[in-house]
Design a protein around this motif. Structure first.
Motif, short mmCIF file in Angstrom:
data_model
loop_
_atom_site.label_atom_id
_atom_site.label_comp_id
_atom_site.label_asym_id
_atom_site.label_seq_id
_atom_site.Cartn_x
_atom_site.Cartn_y
_atom_site.Cartn_z
N LEU A 1 134.25 138.83 135.45
CA LEU A 1 135.18 138.80 134.41
C LEU A 1 136.72 139.08 134.73
N LEU A 2 136.98 140.00 135.59
CA LEU A 2 138.38 140.53 135.86
C LEU A 2 139.07 139.36 136.62
N THR A 3 138.12 138.91 137.56
CA THR A 3 138.56 137.68 138.27
C THR A 3 139.12 136.47 137.58
N VAL A 4 138.10 136.18 136.66
CA VAL A 4 138.66 135.03 135.48
C VAL A 4 139.98 135.48 134.91
N THR A 5 140.03 136.50 134.21
CA THR A 5 140.96 137.24 133.44
C THR A 5 142.57 137.12 134.29
N THR A 6 142.40 137.46 135.42
CA THR A 6 143.44 137.62 136.27
C THR A 6 144.05 136.19 136.72
N LEU A 7 142.96 135.51 137.10
CA LEU A 7 143.41 134.04 137.58
C LEU A 7 143.98 133.22 136.43
N GLN A 8 143.25 133.54 135.15
CA GLN A 8 143.59 132.37 134.17
C GLN A 8 145.07 132.99 133.46
N ASP A 9 145.09 134.22 133.43
CA ASP A 9 146.52 134.78 132.86
C ASP A 9 147.67 134.51 133.69
N ASN A 10 147.25 134.86 134.91
CA ASN A 10 148.59 135.08 135.78
C ASN A 10 148.72 134.06 136.85
N VAL A 11 147.82 133.91 137.73
CA VAL A 11 147.75 133.02 139.09
C VAL A 11 147.85 131.55 138.59
N VAL A 12 146.90 131.07 137.83
CA VAL A 12 146.80 129.76 137.76
C VAL A 12 147.99 129.05 136.96
N PRO A 13 148.57 129.77 135.67
CA PRO A 13 149.73 129.35 135.30
C PRO A 13 151.05 129.46 136.06
N THR A 14 150.96 130.41 137.01
CA THR A 14 152.13 130.56 137.96
C THR A 14 152.14 129.13 138.92
N LEU A 15 150.86 129.01 139.44
CA LEU A 15 150.67 128.00 140.51
C LEU A 15 151.03 126.64 139.74
N GLU A 16 150.66 126.48 138.66
CA GLU A 16 151.06 125.09 137.75
C GLU A 16 152.42 124.71 137.77
N SER A 17 153.11 125.87 137.47
CA SER A 17 154.75 125.73 137.47
C SER A 17 155.16 125.57 138.86
N ALA A 18 154.70 126.50 139.85
CA ALA A 18 155.06 126.32 141.22
C ALA A 18 154.85 124.68 141.73
N LEU A 19 153.67 124.20 141.34
CA LEU A 19 153.21 122.75 141.69
C LEU A 19 154.45 121.67 141.18
N LYS A 20 154.86 121.83 139.88
CA LYS A 20 155.85 121.16 139.22
C LYS A 20 157.07 121.12 140.03
N LEU A 21 157.61 122.60 140.60
CA LEU A 21 158.83 122.45 141.20
C LEU A 21 158.62 121.92 142.56
N ALA A 22 157.34 122.08 143.10
CA ALA A 22 157.29 121.70 144.43
C ALA A 22 157.54 120.05 144.47
N ARG A 23 156.91 119.47 143.53
CA ARG A 23 156.73 118.00 143.51
C ARG A 23 158.22 117.59 143.07
N ASP A 24 158.93 118.12 142.25
CA ASP A 24 160.29 117.90 141.68
C ASP A 24 160.96 118.00 143.21
N GLY A 25 160.93 119.16 143.53
CA GLY A 25 161.73 119.47 144.88
C GLY A 25 161.71 118.68 146.11
N TYR A 26 160.26 118.09 146.32
CA TYR A 26 160.10 117.06 147.20
C TYR A 26 160.88 115.80 147.01
N GLU A 27 160.56 115.32 145.68
CA GLU A 27 161.18 113.86 145.28
C GLU A 27 162.59 114.05 145.49
N SER A 28 163.27 115.10 145.24
CA SER A 28 164.71 115.33 145.23
C SER A 28 165.08 115.88 146.66
N GLY A 29 164.21 116.00 147.57
CA GLY A 29 164.39 116.39 148.94
C GLY A 29 164.99 117.63 149.16
#
Length: 439
Positions: free
Chosen positions: A355-383
């Protein structure tokens, strides 16, 4: 959720199955309409099917019938015997022929002392109570296994959706990389890597689909089907009602069916000991009849009784054996309580960690990686970012989503284990802590 202990199941009522559905797994299950049941299945429906068609439970019906037969035999009184005896016939001299024959007609039986019939009946009655507890334990085991298989399907469904997303992201990445390669903004090597990544994603998706079909069949086998006649199972994976503490569950151990079985075993053994004690009381064999004396043309009554000698020494060994077995049951019970305490502690610890793993991943890790993925994609498309940064971020996100889903499944699996171990609802009435899927 009521904290009352569910009773053993002989005939599953709708209300009881609803209690089991809520207690065995911490998932929110919705009631389906008749039309929707053709494409999906609920936990309640899966439990009903399992209870209505499970050979392990049918066996208890035969065992109950066997005890009914044993009860009839235990209630029998000693049988009556008829005897005929002829003397002084077909001899020589004065007793030749049948002129001095003596014909005796007798009726004989045994008088049981020490209330032996009642003792035998008590043994059978205790066995019946023991059988009900055994059936209850087996029912909880079967329902727990059905729930675990149900959870496996829900987890694999979520993993399959994650693999679908991974394949979609890999396909999008290939399209983006191909466009940049054609424009001369990226190396052809990146396109080859993107093509390889897409192939791997499609392979993972196919394997995931095969596993999902496997888990569906495993669930259907619980009620005797070799093919799963449903498209999906229903339930909210990331929803966790508050669990009760270890101290509370330990306080309820005396009503645990595994512990209650030792109480039933004690009563059975105690009844057997009383039978042995009653057998120390000797039985009286009697015989009575009428004798016809042909020589003097008269009749007379005859009667006899007999009792055995030295019965107590003969039964002393059996008494000591049964007494030792009776005394050992209490220590077996204490050992079982300690073992259950250890298992409960381990299961609760594993559940809390998951349960601690789920809470940590859901509240902190996954949302951060979602934002990072968007930045990485936009950054790749813009060079601004390279291909490796994009693909690494995307893979991290998918991996963390898989880890979160598996951890959520472990929370539910350990909750089902707690139900099987305790036989009581383990969830409090406080509001549940819900987690929404990041997908």
């Amino acid at each position: 959720m009521s904290s009352s202990r569910p009773l053993g199941i002989k005939k599953a009522s709708s209300a009881y199955l609803k209690l089991i559905s809520a207690a065995l797994v911490t998932m929110s299950i919705s009631v389906q309409s008749a039309n929707a049941q053709n494409s999906s299945i609920t936990l309640e429906n899966a439990l009903k099917r399992t209870l209505s068609n499970n050979p392990d439970l049918v066996v208890f019906e035969f065992k109950s019938s066997a005890l009914d037969g044993e009860s009839k035999m235990a209630s029998l009184r000693p049988e009556m015997s008829v005897g005929v005896e002829v003397e002084n016939v077909l001899g020589t001299g004065e007793v030749s022929g049948i002129k001095d024959a003596e014909l005796t007609l007798t009726l004989s039986s045994v008088i049981e002392l020490g209330d032996k019939v009642s003792g035998r009946m008590n043994v059978v009655s205790s066995k019946k109570a023991q059988l009900l507890t055994q059936r209850r334990i087996r029912t909880l085991d079967i329902l727990g296994e059905t729930t675990r298989r149900y959870i496996n399907v829900i987890v694999q469904q979520a993993l399959h959706k994650t693999e679908q997303r991974a394949e979609m992201l890999a396909r999008t990445m290939l399209q983006t990389v191909s466009a940049r390669v054609e424009a001369g903004a990226s190396s052809p090597l990146e396109k080859k890597r993107a093509e390889s990544a897409l192939s791997q994603a499609r392979l993972s998706l196919l394997i995931s689909e095969q596993k999902l079909n496997e888990y569906k069949r495993d669930l259907a086998i619980m009620w005797g089907d070799t093919n799963a006649a449903f498209a999906e199972v229903e339930g909210t994976l990331l929803s966790f009602p508050n669990s009760l503490s270890l101290e509370h569950m330990l306080s309820q151990l005396q009503s645990n069916p595994h512990v209650l079985l030792y109480a039933d075993n004690y009563r059975v053994q105690e009844a057997r000991l009383r039978v042995v004690q009653a057998s120390q009381q000797f039985d009286i064999a009697w015989e009575a009849g009428i004798r016809r004396m042909q020589g003097i043309d008269d009749t007379a009554l005859v009667a006899s009784i007999s009792v055995p000698l030295n019965t107590t020494p003969r039964n002393l060994g059996e008494y000591e054996q049964q007494r030792a077995l009776l005394d050992s049951i209490d220590y077996q019970k204490q050992a079982k309580i300690r073992e259950l305490t250890r298992q409960l502690n381990q299961v609760i610890s594993a559940k809390d960690q998951a349960l601690l793993t789920v809470t940590t991943l859901q509240d902190n890790v996954v949302p951060t990686l979602e934002s990072a993925l968007k930045l990485a994609r936009d950054g790749y498309e813009s060079g601004r970012y390279n291909y490796i940064e994009w693909v690494t971020t995307q893979q991290q996100l998918i991996d963390m989503q898989r880890t979160m889903i598996k951890a959520a499944g472990l929370v539910h699996l350990r909750s089902a284990d707690l139900e099987a171990l305790t036989g009581i609802p383990v969830f409090s009435d406080s509001p549940s802590t819900s987690a929404q899927s990041s997908q």
